[in-house]
Design a protein around this motif. Structure first.
Motif, PDB file in Angstrom:
ATOM      1  N   PHE A  18       0.837  -1.196   0.000  1.00 30.68           N
ATOM      2  CA  PHE A  18       0.000   0.000   0.000  1.00 30.68           C
ATOM      3  C   PHE A  18       0.874   1.250   0.000  1.00 30.68           C
ATOM      4  N   LEU A  19       1.893   1.269   0.853  1.00 30.19           N
ATOM      5  CA  LEU A  19       2.786   2.430   0.912  1.00 30.19           C
ATOM      6  C   LEU A  19       3.500   2.652  -0.412  1.00 30.19           C
ATOM      7  N   ASP A  20       3.887   1.577  -1.075  1.00 27.68           N
ATOM      8  CA  ASP A  20       4.513   1.704  -2.391  1.00 27.68           C
ATOM      9  C   ASP A  20       3.540   2.330  -3.401  1.00 27.68           C
ATOM     10  N   GLU A  21       2.292   1.901  -3.354  1.00 26.32           N
ATOM     11  CA  GLU A  21       1.275   2.427  -4.273  1.00 26.32           C
ATOM     12  C   GLU A  21       0.996   3.895  -4.003  1.00 26.32           C
ATOM     13  N   VAL A  22       0.946   4.276  -2.741  1.00 28.67           N
ATOM     14  CA  VAL A  22       0.673   5.658  -2.364  1.00 28.67           C
ATOM     15  C   VAL A  22       1.746   6.600  -2.908  1.00 28.67           C
ATOM     16  N   GLU A  23       2.971   6.113  -2.983  1.00 32.99           N
ATOM     17  CA  GLU A  23       4.080   6.936  -3.503  1.00 32.99           C
ATOM     18  C   GLU A  23       3.792   7.462  -4.911  1.00 32.99           C
ATOM     19  N   HIS A  24       2.946   6.764  -5.657  1.00 35.36           N
ATOM     20  CA  HIS A  24       2.655   7.132  -7.045  1.00 35.36           C
ATOM     21  C   HIS A  24       1.311   7.832  -7.212  1.00 35.36           C
ATOM     22  N   MET A  25       0.673   8.167  -6.096  1.00 36.85           N
ATOM     23  CA  MET A  25      -0.634   8.827  -6.142  1.00 36.85           C
ATOM     24  C   MET A  25      -0.487  10.323  -5.925  1.00 36.85           C
ATOM     25  N   ASP A  26      -1.391  11.084  -6.563  1.00 35.53           N
ATOM     26  CA  ASP A  26      -1.425  12.511  -6.253  1.00 35.53           C
ATOM     27  C   ASP A  26      -2.194  12.695  -4.942  1.00 35.53           C
ATOM     28  N   SER A  27      -2.127  13.897  -4.383  1.00 38.72           N
ATOM     29  CA  SER A  27      -2.710  14.121  -3.056  1.00 38.72           C
ATOM     30  C   SER A  27      -4.219  13.887  -3.035  1.00 38.72           C
ATOM     31  N   THR A  28      -4.912  14.156  -4.127  1.00 38.77           N
ATOM     32  CA  THR A  28      -6.358  13.915  -4.174  1.00 38.77           C
ATOM     33  C   THR A  28      -6.650  12.431  -4.013  1.00 38.77           C
ATOM     34  N   GLU A  32      -8.594  10.405  -0.949  1.00 37.44           N
ATOM     35  CA  GLU A  32      -9.704   9.483  -1.206  1.00 37.44           C
ATOM     36  C   GLU A  32      -9.425   8.102  -0.616  1.00 37.44           C
ATOM     37  N   THR A  33      -8.184   7.684  -0.670  1.00 36.11           N
ATOM     38  CA  THR A  33      -7.802   6.354  -0.214  1.00 36.11           C
ATOM     39  C   THR A  33      -7.874   6.213   1.297  1.00 36.11           C
ATOM     40  N   VAL A  34      -7.488   7.238   2.040  1.00 34.46           N
ATOM     41  CA  VAL A  34      -7.430   7.122   3.503  1.00 34.46           C
ATOM     42  C   VAL A  34      -8.595   7.805   4.216  1.00 34.46           C
ATOM     43  N   HIS A  35      -9.463   8.475   3.478  1.00 36.01           N
ATOM     44  CA  HIS A  35     -10.553   9.238   4.098  1.00 36.01           C
ATOM     45  C   HIS A  35     -11.524   8.346   4.877  1.00 36.01           C
ATOM     46  N   GLY A  36     -11.990   7.286   4.253  1.00 31.71           N
ATOM     47  CA  GLY A  36     -12.980   6.435   4.900  1.00 31.71           C
ATOM     48  C   GLY A  36     -12.362   5.499   5.916  1.00 31.71           C
ATOM     49  N   GLU A  37     -13.005   5.386   7.051  1.00 31.91           N
ATOM     50  CA  GLU A  37     -12.487   4.510   8.103  1.00 31.91           C
ATOM     51  C   GLU A  37     -12.674   3.050   7.729  1.00 31.91           C
ATOM     52  N   PRO A  38     -11.597   2.284   7.765  1.00 32.81           N
ATOM     53  CA  PRO A  38     -11.746   0.843   7.503  1.00 32.81           C
ATOM     54  C   PRO A  38     -12.368   0.159   8.715  1.00 32.81           C
ATOM     55  N   GLY A  39     -13.017  -0.943   8.474  1.00 30.42           N
ATOM     56  CA  GLY A  39     -13.553  -1.715   9.585  1.00 30.42           C
ATOM     57  C   GLY A  39     -12.418  -2.298  10.413  1.00 30.42           C
ATOM     58  N   SER A  40     -12.762  -2.785  11.565  1.00 26.06           N
ATOM     59  CA  SER A  40     -11.759  -3.385  12.437  1.00 26.06           C
ATOM     60  C   SER A  40     -11.201  -4.655  11.809  1.00 26.06           C
ATOM     61  N   THR A  41      -9.934  -4.888  12.040  1.00 27.89           N
ATOM     62  CA  THR A  41      -9.290  -6.121  11.584  1.00 27.89           C
ATOM     63  C   THR A  41      -9.583  -7.268  12.538  1.00 27.89           C
ATOM     64  N   GLY A  42     -10.101  -6.930  13.714  1.00 29.35           N
ATOM     65  CA  GLY A  42     -10.300  -7.926  14.747  1.00 29.35           C
ATOM     66  C   GLY A  42      -9.119  -7.986  15.707  1.00 29.35           C
ATOM     67  N   ALA A  54      -2.345   5.588   7.941  1.00 26.48           N
ATOM     68  CA  ALA A  54      -3.186   6.627   7.326  1.00 26.48           C
ATOM     69  C   ALA A  54      -2.684   8.016   7.711  1.00 26.48           C
ATOM     70  N   GLU A  55      -2.322   8.184   8.971  1.00 28.43           N
ATOM     71  CA  GLU A  55      -1.780   9.469   9.420  1.00 28.43           C
ATOM     72  C   GLU A  55      -0.439   9.745   8.734  1.00 28.43           C
ATOM     73  N   TYR A  56       0.406   8.746   8.663  1.00 28.44           N
ATOM     74  CA  TYR A  56       1.737   8.859   8.049  1.00 28.44           C
ATOM     75  C   TYR A  56       1.640   9.307   6.586  1.00 28.44           C
ATOM     76  N   VAL A  57       0.796   8.626   5.807  1.00 29.05           N
ATOM     77  CA  VAL A  57       0.702   8.995   4.384  1.00 29.05           C
ATOM     78  C   VAL A  57       0.010  10.340   4.205  1.00 29.05           C
ATOM     79  N   SER A  58      -0.932  10.665   5.071  1.00 24.30           N
ATOM     80  CA  SER A  58      -1.602  11.970   4.971  1.00 24.30           C
ATOM     81  C   SER A  58      -0.599  13.096   5.203  1.00 24.30           C
ATOM     82  N   ARG A  59       0.191  12.977   6.236  1.00 28.14           N
ATOM     83  CA  ARG A  59       1.191  14.013   6.522  1.00 28.14           C
ATOM     84  C   ARG A  59       2.220  14.124   5.403  1.00 28.14           C
ATOM     85  N   ARG A  60       2.652  12.997   4.887  1.00 29.52           N
ATOM     86  CA  ARG A  60       3.642  13.018   3.797  1.00 29.52           C
ATOM     87  C   ARG A  60       3.079  13.669   2.541  1.00 29.52           C
ATOM     88  N   ALA A  61       1.761  13.567   2.349  1.00 29.08           N
ATOM     89  CA  ALA A  61       1.119  14.175   1.180  1.00 29.08           C
ATOM     90  C   ALA A  61       0.667  15.610   1.455  1.00 29.08           C
TER      91      ALA A  61
END
Length: 121
Positions: A18-28, A32-42, A54-61
């Motif tokens: 996921f982090l590798d993919e985010v590197e190639h995304m624009d800020s928009t 969109e990718t981190v805005h919605g809360e994911p369900g619990s993993t359990g 999510a916080e890490y990639v948001s700040r970097r962008a």
């Protein structure tokens, strides 16, 4: 025990991918990718790790951090050294490295993972 406990290595690989993919995304797209809360993993540990990512990639962008990442369920009461779970045994040297180099967005949640582990090689 959650499924993540059985194969934490695979879960961590997915986070790194996921982090590798985010590197190639624009800020928009990042927003969109981190805005919605994911369900619990359990597993509260992985829930905290995902919020930290999510916080890490948001700040970097240069984006505002999504509000869902501040939920109390996204923080741990006890430190978690991810590498020790992946290895299935104590790893004092690796844990020490993770403690020193874990991104603040993870460490502030009690999740410790060496910064270099967040990039694929």
């Amino acid at each position: 025990m959650s499924l993540l406990d059985e194969d934490g290595g695979e879960a961590l690989r997915q986070v790194i991918q996921f982090l590798d993919e985010v590197e190639h995304m624009d800020s928009t797209r990042v927003r969109e990718t981190v805005h919605g809360e994911p369900g619990s993993t359990g597993d509260r540990r992985w829930d905290a790790l995902l919020a930290g990512i999510a916080e890490y990639v948001s700040r970097r962008a240069g984006l505002l951090v999504p509000g869902w990442t501040a939920a109390p369920s996204r923080f741990l009461d006890r430190f978690w050294f991810v590498i020790e779970d992946i290895l299935g045994r104590p790893a004092p040297g690796l844990a020490a490295a993770a403690f020193v180099s874990s991104p603040a967005e993870l460490a502030g949640r009690g999740v410790f993972l060496d910064r270099s582990s967040l990039a694929s090689v």
